[in-house]
Scaffold this motif. Structure first.
Motif, short mmCIF file in Angstrom:
data_model
loop_
_atom_site.label_atom_id
_atom_site.label_comp_id
_atom_site.label_asym_id
_atom_site.label_seq_id
_atom_site.Cartn_x
_atom_site.Cartn_y
_atom_site.Cartn_z
N SER A 84 -53.40 27.40 56.09
CA SER A 84 -53.47 25.95 56.15
C SER A 84 -54.74 25.57 56.91
CB SER A 84 -52.25 25.39 56.88
OG SER A 84 -52.30 25.74 58.26
N LEU A 85 -55.18 24.35 56.72
CA LEU A 85 -56.37 23.90 57.43
C LEU A 85 -56.16 24.00 58.94
CD1 LEU A 85 -59.19 22.72 57.40
CD2 LEU A 85 -58.18 20.45 57.23
N GLU A 86 -54.98 23.65 59.39
CA GLU A 86 -54.67 23.71 60.82
C GLU A 86 -54.80 25.15 61.34
OE1 GLU A 86 -50.76 23.16 63.56
OE2 GLU A 86 -51.15 21.57 62.11
N ALA A 87 -54.27 26.11 60.59
CA ALA A 87 -54.34 27.51 61.00
C ALA A 87 -55.78 28.02 60.97
CB ALA A 87 -53.46 28.37 60.09
N PHE A 88 -56.52 27.61 59.94
CA PHE A 88 -57.92 28.01 59.82
C PHE A 88 -58.74 27.50 61.01
CE2 PHE A 88 -62.25 26.96 58.52
CZ PHE A 88 -62.69 28.18 57.99
N VAL A 89 -58.57 26.24 61.36
CA VAL A 89 -59.31 25.64 62.47
C VAL A 89 -58.91 26.31 63.79
CG1 VAL A 89 -59.61 23.52 63.82
CG2 VAL A 89 -59.78 23.46 61.33
N LYS A 90 -57.63 26.56 63.96
CA LYS A 90 -57.16 27.21 65.18
C LYS A 90 -57.78 28.60 65.33
CE LYS A 90 -52.92 28.47 67.61
NZ LYS A 90 -51.46 28.46 67.59
N GLU A 91 -57.81 29.35 64.24
CA GLU A 91 -58.40 30.70 64.26
C GLU A 91 -59.91 30.64 64.51
OE1 GLU A 91 -58.54 34.70 61.46
OE2 GLU A 91 -57.72 32.85 60.64
N ARG A 92 -60.58 29.70 63.86
CA ARG A 92 -62.03 29.53 64.05
C ARG A 92 -62.34 29.19 65.50
NH1 ARG A 92 -64.31 23.92 62.45
NH2 ARG A 92 -63.16 23.54 64.37
N ASN A 93 -61.61 28.22 66.03
CA ASN A 93 -61.86 27.80 67.41
C ASN A 93 -61.60 28.93 68.40
OD1 ASN A 93 -62.50 25.34 66.33
ND2 ASN A 93 -60.74 24.26 67.17
N ALA A 94 -60.51 29.67 68.20
CA ALA A 94 -60.20 30.77 69.10
C ALA A 94 -61.33 31.80 69.09
CB ALA A 94 -58.87 31.41 68.72
N ALA A 95 -61.85 32.10 67.92
CA ALA A 95 -62.95 33.07 67.82
C ALA A 95 -64.21 32.53 68.50
CB ALA A 95 -63.23 33.41 66.36
N LEU A 96 -64.62 31.33 68.13
CA LEU A 96 -65.86 30.77 68.68
C LEU A 96 -65.78 30.57 70.19
CD1 LEU A 96 -66.80 28.11 65.98
CD2 LEU A 96 -67.88 30.34 66.36
N PHE A 97 -64.69 29.99 70.66
CA PHE A 97 -64.59 29.66 72.08
C PHE A 97 -64.44 30.90 72.96
CE2 PHE A 97 -62.47 25.43 70.65
CZ PHE A 97 -63.69 24.97 70.19
N SER A 98 -64.13 32.05 72.34
CA SER A 98 -64.00 33.30 73.10
C SER A 98 -65.37 33.84 73.53
CB SER A 98 -63.29 34.36 72.27
OG SER A 98 -64.15 34.87 71.24
N PHE A 99 -66.42 33.47 72.79
CA PHE A 99 -67.77 34.02 73.00
C PHE A 99 -67.75 35.55 72.93
CE2 PHE A 99 -68.37 29.78 74.67
CZ PHE A 99 -69.65 29.46 74.25
N ASP A 100 -66.79 36.10 72.20
CA ASP A 100 -66.65 37.54 72.03
C ASP A 100 -67.25 37.91 70.67
OD1 ASP A 100 -65.48 40.01 70.98
OD2 ASP A 100 -64.17 39.96 72.73
N GLU A 101 -68.37 38.62 70.70
CA GLU A 101 -69.09 38.92 69.46
C GLU A 101 -68.21 39.65 68.44
OE1 GLU A 101 -73.28 40.94 67.95
OE2 GLU A 101 -72.79 40.94 70.09
N GLU A 102 -67.45 40.64 68.87
CA GLU A 102 -66.60 41.38 67.93
C GLU A 102 -65.55 40.47 67.30
OE1 GLU A 102 -64.98 45.10 69.31
OE2 GLU A 102 -66.82 45.55 70.40
N ARG A 103 -64.96 39.61 68.08
CA ARG A 103 -63.93 38.69 67.56
C ARG A 103 -64.54 37.69 66.59
NH1 ARG A 103 -59.65 35.29 71.31
NH2 ARG A 103 -58.44 34.45 69.59
N ILE A 104 -65.71 37.18 66.93
CA ILE A 104 -66.39 36.23 66.04
C ILE A 104 -66.78 36.91 64.74
CG2 ILE A 104 -68.44 34.76 65.78
CD1 ILE A 104 -68.29 34.39 68.91
N CYS A 105 -67.33 38.12 64.83
CA CYS A 105 -67.72 38.85 63.62
C CYS A 105 -66.52 39.19 62.74
CB CYS A 105 -68.49 40.11 63.99
SG CYS A 105 -70.17 39.79 64.57
N ALA A 106 -65.39 39.54 63.35
CA ALA A 106 -64.17 39.82 62.58
C ALA A 106 -63.74 38.56 61.82
CB ALA A 106 -63.05 40.30 63.51
N TYR A 107 -63.80 37.43 62.48
CA TYR A 107 -63.47 36.15 61.83
C TYR A 107 -64.43 35.89 60.66
CZ TYR A 107 -63.25 31.16 61.02
OH TYR A 107 -63.16 29.94 60.42
N MET A 108 -65.72 36.10 60.91
CA MET A 108 -66.72 35.85 59.87
C MET A 108 -66.51 36.78 58.66
SD MET A 108 -70.03 35.22 62.33
CE MET A 108 -71.19 34.71 61.06
N ARG A 109 -66.24 38.06 58.92
CA ARG A 109 -65.98 39.00 57.82
C ARG A 109 -64.75 38.59 57.03
NH1 ARG A 109 -67.94 42.63 61.63
NH2 ARG A 109 -65.86 43.02 62.47
#
Length: 94
Positions: free
Chosen positions: A8-33
């Motif tokens: 859902s859009l809500e789940a997508f945004v929540k996952e995106r925000n969690a990845a970005l706001f973590s500033f964790d490169e591995e987590r962000i890259c996993a989200y991007m992949r």
């Protein structure tokens, strides 16, 4: 009924925000992949994109927004996503 693999859009945004706001490169890259987003090879381009994305999220936590703004400033980048049209097309927009 077949369950959709599209979040859902809500789940997508929540996952995106969690990845970005973590500033964790591995987590962000996993989200991007996961979503097929190309990952830049250049660390400055990667972090610039991450920080600009954070600045564009209207409800980003102030701490994340300030960290992103500081990184961009430190690397002579603007907070906004995009480019100045006058730079590319020679037009004075004023």
């Amino acid at each position: 009924m077949v369950k959709s693999r599209i979040p859902s859009l809500e789940a997508f945004v929540k996952e995106r925000n969690a990845a970005l706001f973590s500033f964790d490169e591995e987590r962000i890259c996993a989200y991007m992949r996961k979503y097929g987003v190309p990952i830049p090879n250049n660390p400055k381009v990667f972090w610039g994109g991450v920080c600009k994305a954070i600045c564009a999220i209207t409800n980003a936590p102030e701490q994340a927004r300030e960290k992103a703004k500081a990184w961009l400033k430190e690397h002579d980048m603007k907070e906004e996503i995009g480019y100045e049209q006058s730079y590319y097309d020679g037009q004075n927009l004023q």
